[in-house]
Design an enzyme around this catalytic site. Structure first.
Site, PDB file in Angstrom:
ATOM      1  N   GLU C  60      38.143  -5.781  -3.042  1.00 10.56           N
ATOM      2  CA  GLU C  60      39.223  -4.798  -3.098  1.00 10.56           C
ATOM      3  C   GLU C  60      40.488  -5.355  -3.730  1.00 10.56           C
ATOM      4  OE1 GLU C  60      37.086  -4.975  -0.676  1.00 10.56           O
ATOM      5  OE2 GLU C  60      36.361  -2.939  -0.375  1.00 10.56           O
ATOM      6  N   HIS C 127      35.893   2.071  10.554  1.00 12.07           N
ATOM      7  CA  HIS C 127      35.622   3.149   9.606  1.00 12.07           C
ATOM      8  C   HIS C 127      36.361   4.413  10.015  1.00 12.07           C
ATOM      9  CE1 HIS C 127      32.307   0.348   8.815  1.00 12.07           C
ATOM     10  NE2 HIS C 127      32.126   0.937   7.662  1.00 12.07           N
TER      11      HIS C 127
END
Ligand SMILES: Cc1ncc(C[n+]2csc(CCOP(=O)(O)OP(=O)(O)O)c2C)c(N)n1
Ligand SMILES: Cc1ncc(C[n+]2csc(CCOP(=O)(O)OP(=O)(O)O)c2C)c(N)n1
Ligand SMILES: [Mg+2]
Ligand SMILES: [Mg+2]
Lengths: 324, 382, 324, 382
Positions: C60, C127
């Protein structure tokens, strides 16, 4: 008691805790051979050896992750960020590993993540930031910001003995500019008890970290103008001493919140929201906030000083409140 | 140049089921134990998948089918006091270590089971005391390599003769944490063993899009780390290689990276139909299914009787069924418990008397705003 | 007009902007061959080719940094985080590179960082997170959170055309659960204008993102109880539509702030502090906040639902305010 | 195995000043230009250090003395349209590219000078149009490797025949960003050239504590990247090696990493007395000072007369003095300007009329809280 700078008080706490508990070790960049960018750990390598004062490559995520892990098996690592700005590089390990470990598994992770924050020394956008709000918003982390040398020692001692991850934010201007009598030997300041820096009845100024000094100065100024100001120093944002805040505001009916981090969504918003909620029936004036303007910290002194909170700005807001 | 060249060994299985049982130090019970762990995981996961499709499991379900040999083989050579961490596809490692299927099932169902009491997904388990499975960060890929280095550092600082074994996927070798962790571990010669399960994909992403080299082990020399690459579906090959890596690390020679080529037989999660996987690839690896191969080996080379195997398998099926029944009967966590256990109690947590002396004045406030030329503090402007 | 899910509306905006402007490209994990973990970019690879729909390794920080750079030389990259939780891995590039580039150099960086946020789907602590407050506190970033399919399209279009870094936070529960008529073709919703989801005179509920839906439901419930509730949907936190908030609260004299992120130092604190400050003379009751409890998002449904804000919790707070 | 072996070349300078001017494609003006850039930086930095000590420069000051050859040599072989980024020790590269010393000095003094107008330290400059120096993130080490990959990606997407050259220190090869950036650049074969200046320390940290391999180039094979290692204080050696790296990248063969061994002659910043540096090391490198060596070469091999050199040096000293005078005379930024230029204007910034139709009701609110078994949305629970 010895007169110590804020920086010496931090060194002192580290040293005493390392002597007291063999599980405490230090890890970070340039902390061993060099004694740290600000020289907080000077001489530590000699006393404690390289197993307990660990110089690392530039890899914040790596050494934070490693230290966090060691903390779950009985060590009590203290991690130094050379400047707190680089804590962004370890963000994931902090908010996802450290913050959530105990909640997920019931396995405790006693680690202290410490480093220099704050502006006023013309170090530019990447060596001046104040990241406390990010961490205060992340459940599972304690967030501590000493404003005095005494507290720097007492709070760090408590942080090292705490069984949770503690973000311990030092102020680099105070390092060598603030000096006071600090108790010798063991000195512990519990996390979650605010201090009153002045006592007053007309206005409460709630602050923390280096900005407390500005608030005390404002209290003195306003005293000359006939107003009695109470300065509440939070000392830790998590846990937050709600009682002291609310007690003070219920007494004075006027509240001002001041900090050095950027205004928007800063921790001052939390304090203001808390007061607005819990003291609604007591307030004689709106809760005001003074904080850094919402821009990165610029390098050039006139810009930086315009951006940071100041005695003038806080005094101005205080006067508006007193006149409300 | 201080590089070690990775050893590569990729035989064309299952041309021959190679290990000769007479060369192996395992008795029949032990051979059965390997099979049980692998087959139990397979059976359990098949059931879990169908429960998921029936809407009985919340969230997402990630399975390790096809990778049972790497998991069981690697943890089976650990010694007392060694640590290991898993990712999503190592259920068989847990079973080999004695974790109860019924507890895992209850976790998948979100039941009030320690240590997470419903806070974590069924695949994540941390239990240092009973299992040597320390808590690590399961969320972000490779975040466990720094933590792995940390556990290895702890062993080294304590002079414990143990190793830290961390399973890792191929995809998880891309994040920076992978390198930061390896670098730290190598500089300090820490007993960290990476078991890298190259299962051909990271979610849908093929190896070619993940890395510009052929093997993960090709990266080990960059960190002066011992490395080997092997076919990962042969249990005994896995054990041999893992053992070499572990003994390297245990011997104080620094980290080891043992790479196993294997295959994720299901989608990334059960929601994924893996349409991106070529049928030939599936077939190639189906022929090399680790459980199928080991089962054949037990029958052909280790003289297990078909009835023996059938009995083991029936036992496993029954165990999984009863695990489901058990799990379903467990209570869900109490909603009120949601705010519990956020912070561990600490010796200096505030007590009422701490609030008595809150007045601590600041005598001489320190006001920033000096320019360098006006700053007279010792130690310079900083 | 076509009836689209929230997810389809996002796809639609991406596709139209990619057709309109060759400088728009997409980058992220599994977005090309697979069409994205949530299938938002399904079919894009075929239409736009692999130069404009770029699958990345799991890195990322790396691909955010690369995309940010490309944005300073005329591209308009849209970065997908597979789950927004992994934005922590790119935190440094976002808060130190993206947020500060224009302020430092006057060089603009038009980039959109988007991904699924939020709980309610039992996906566990890694998540389900809601990171908006971190970014709203970081000067230089715009922060956008659509609550409807129409807005998902309109705000994403504006975000892609914006010349600044925009954090665009989608809600994964809404992806396939919310569906409405969405304008065909170009549809732009400016960043910084709140929407009124209901109009009322007794109480203002200020919210954003998926929580707006709970608030609308509460407004309906309370309507049956005889109260007239105005639901203000902020749509973006930065820029913040202060006027709409303040106008509404000045009209109703009662304010409730609701969001899904954790309570402490959440963006709700900023809104509450703003109201407490600017509407002091108008308020008939304290400003209340409803948000997620201050813990990580637990997996098990009863825990998760206890942790998240709910219609009941918001309605309860609203009733307390109305009765104040 | 897809590895390229790094070439290493570390002659024992200054035994011989090697380059023969007749082999070089440079005329005298060009040779002077090299010297001027290096010497100007050296003289400027000496002055800057003393201004710092006089309290005339705020914050901290980081100098590049000793590394002038790597900087100038590398950027001198860039072509029109190529990009480069610097870290803290590449002032001479800026000077070679034509940046005015007076503007740099004004920036160090925090003056109201574009492009930062006092917002950034003097050592950070971004100016794409005039300089090919794009903005990158100077704060966190190695953060510019991903951005470098991004600029290289931009060239590739636009089919521009340019390269992106990124200076990097040895310390900056430790953070994860270094690897994430290299990996991405190599997978996509991007024209990224890393010039790694191994100046023996990262702040106080020696190479042995930073990396378990001898050379940074030893890490290149892990990313299938072209690499060379050289002595970095010989201008011509630097140019040759940098040129090879640049042409490799320009030729579409992917990134290159050119490593130069050099030395940081001052402390990390001017506050640092570098007590941790062994005297022998300082001496070794003092003998190999790049400016001293190049000056000798100009005199001995390129037939520069002492008077010519003296004249150049006098000119430089005068330029630095006038830079200081100029800089001191510039205005500081206006405090009010501090909130300006946070956001760039955008086409859909809200206009008053946008606030007219704010009522947009939600007809059917969508309330989460379903368990998987109750969820009937298409596409599964997610
Ligand atoms: C930092 C980060 N980014 C993205 C993800 C989402 N994600 C979860 S697993 C996965 C693929 C992992 O691939 P690999 O490491 O090969 O393991 P495998 O699933 O193949 O076992 C991704 C992208 C993540 N968990 N962490
Ligand atoms: C992520 C990060 N951590 C720490 C620092 C503080 N820091 C600035 S420069 C430096 C040393 C850099 O060493 P190197 O890359 O070798 O460059 P050199 O200073 O030797 O030119 C450090 C630790 C930083 N800038 N970024
Ligand atoms: Mg994989
Ligand atoms: Mg260096």
């Amino acid at each position: 008691m010895a007169r110590l700078t804020y920086l010496q008080a931090i060194s002192d706490a580290l040293k005493l805790e390392m002597r007291r508990d063999p599980n405490v070790f230090l890890i970070g960049e340039d902390i061993a051979v060099f004694g740290g960018a600000f020289k907080i750990t000077q001489g530590f390598l000699d006393e404690f050896g390289e197993g307990r004062v660990i110089d690392t490559p530039i890899a914040e995520s790596g050494f934070v992750g490693a230290a966090c892990a060691a903390a779950t098996v009985g060590f009590r690592p203290v991690v130094e960020f050379q400047f707190i700005d680089f804590i962004s590089c370890a963000f994931d390990q902090i908010v996802n590993y450290a913050a959530k470990c105990y909640y997920r598994w019931g396995i405790q992770m006693p680690i202290v993540l410490r480093g220099p924050t704050g502006g006023g020394v013309h170090a530019g956008p990447f060596h001046s930031q104040n990241p406390e709000a990010w961490f205060a918003h992340t459940p599972g982390l304690k967030v501590v910001l000493p404003s005095t040398a005494r507290d720097a020692k007492g709070l760090l001692t408590a942080a090292i003995r705490d069984n949770n991850p503690v973000i311990y934010l030092e102020n680099k201007f105070l390092y060598r500019h603030y000096r006071e009598e600090v108790p010798d030997g063991e000195h512990v300041t519990p996390l979650g008890v605010a201090a009153l820096r002045t006592i007053g009845s007309d206005l409460s100024i709630i602050s923390y970290g280096a900005t407390v000094h500005l608030c005390v100065e404002v209290a003195r100024l306003l005293e000359k103008e006939g107003a009695s100001v109470e300065v509440v120093d939070l000392r830790s944002l998590v846990p937050l001493d709600r009682e002291t805040i609310l007690e003070s505001v219920k007494k004075t009916s006027r509240a001002l919140v001041a900090h050095e981090a950027n205004l928007t969504a800063g921790f001052g918003a939390e304090v203001a929201a808390l007061i607005a909620h819990e003291c609604f029936d007591y307030l004689d004036a709106p809760v005001l906030r003074v904080a850094s303007l919402d821009v990165p910290v610029p390098f050039s002194p006139p810009l930086e000083m315009a951006m940071l909170p100041s005695v003038d700005k806080i005094a101005g807001a205080a006067r508006r409140l007193l006149a409300y | 140049m201080s590089q070690t060249k990775p050893r590569v060994n990729l035989p064309d299985y299952p041309a021959e089921l190679q290990a000769d049982p007479r060369d192996l130090p395992y008795d029949k019970d032990q051979l059965r134990r390997f099979y049980e762990a692998m087959k139990l995981a397979r059976t359990f996961e098949e059931k879990l998948a169908s429960l998921y499709r029936q809407g009985k499991i919340n969230g997402a379900v990630y399975l390790g089918m096809g990778q049972e040999a790497t998991s069981v083989g690697s943890v089976s050579v650990l010694k007392q006091g060694d640590f290991f961490t898993t990712v999503a596809r190592n259920l068989s490692a847990y079973f080999y270590k004695g974790v109860e299927p019924r507890d895992v099932m209850a976790r998948w169902m979100g039941k009030d089971i320690p240590p997470s009491h419903g806070r974590e997904l069924g695949l994540f388990l941390a239990d240092i005391k009973n299992l040597g499975n320390p808590p690590y960060h399961n969320g972000s890929m490779a975040s466990w390599i720094p933590s792995g280095a940390g556990y290895a550092l702890a062993f080294k600082l304590r002079k414990q003769p143990n190793v830290m074994l961390a399973f890792t996927g191929d995809g998880a070798t891309s994040p920076g944490d992978f390198y930061e962790g390896l670098n730290f571990a190598s500089i300090h010669k820490l007993p960290l063993v990476i078991i890298c399960e190259v299962n051909q994909f990271a979610y849908s992403t093929s190896l070619a899009k993940q890395m510009p080299v052929e093997n993960v082990a090709d990266r080990a020399p960059a960190f002066n780390i011992y490395a080997e690459t092997h076919f990962g579906n042969d249990l005994f090959l896995v054990m041999e290689a893992a053992r070499r890596g572990i003994e390297h690390a245990r011997g104080g020679k620094g980290p080891a990276l043992i790479e196993f080529k294997t295959f994720r037989q299901r989608g990334h999660g059960e929601h994924d139909d893996m349409a991106y996987v070529a049928p030939e690839l599936r077939e190639f690896w189906a022929d090399r299914d680790p459980i199928k191969m080991y089962r054949e080996w037990l029958l052909k080379r280790a003289r297990f009787k078909p009835e023996e195997i059938a009995a083991i398998e029936d036992g496993i099926a029954a165990r999984v069924d009863s695990a489901i029944q058990y799990a379903e009967a467990q209570p869900m966590p109490k909603p009120e418990s949601v705010t519990e256990r956020l912070f561990a109690p600490s010796p200096h947590d505030p007590k009422p008397e701490d609030r008595l002396n809150r007045y601590e004045p600041i005598e001489t406030p320190s006001i920033p705003g000096l320019t360098a030329s006006h700053d007279k503090s010792t130690g310079g402007h900083f």
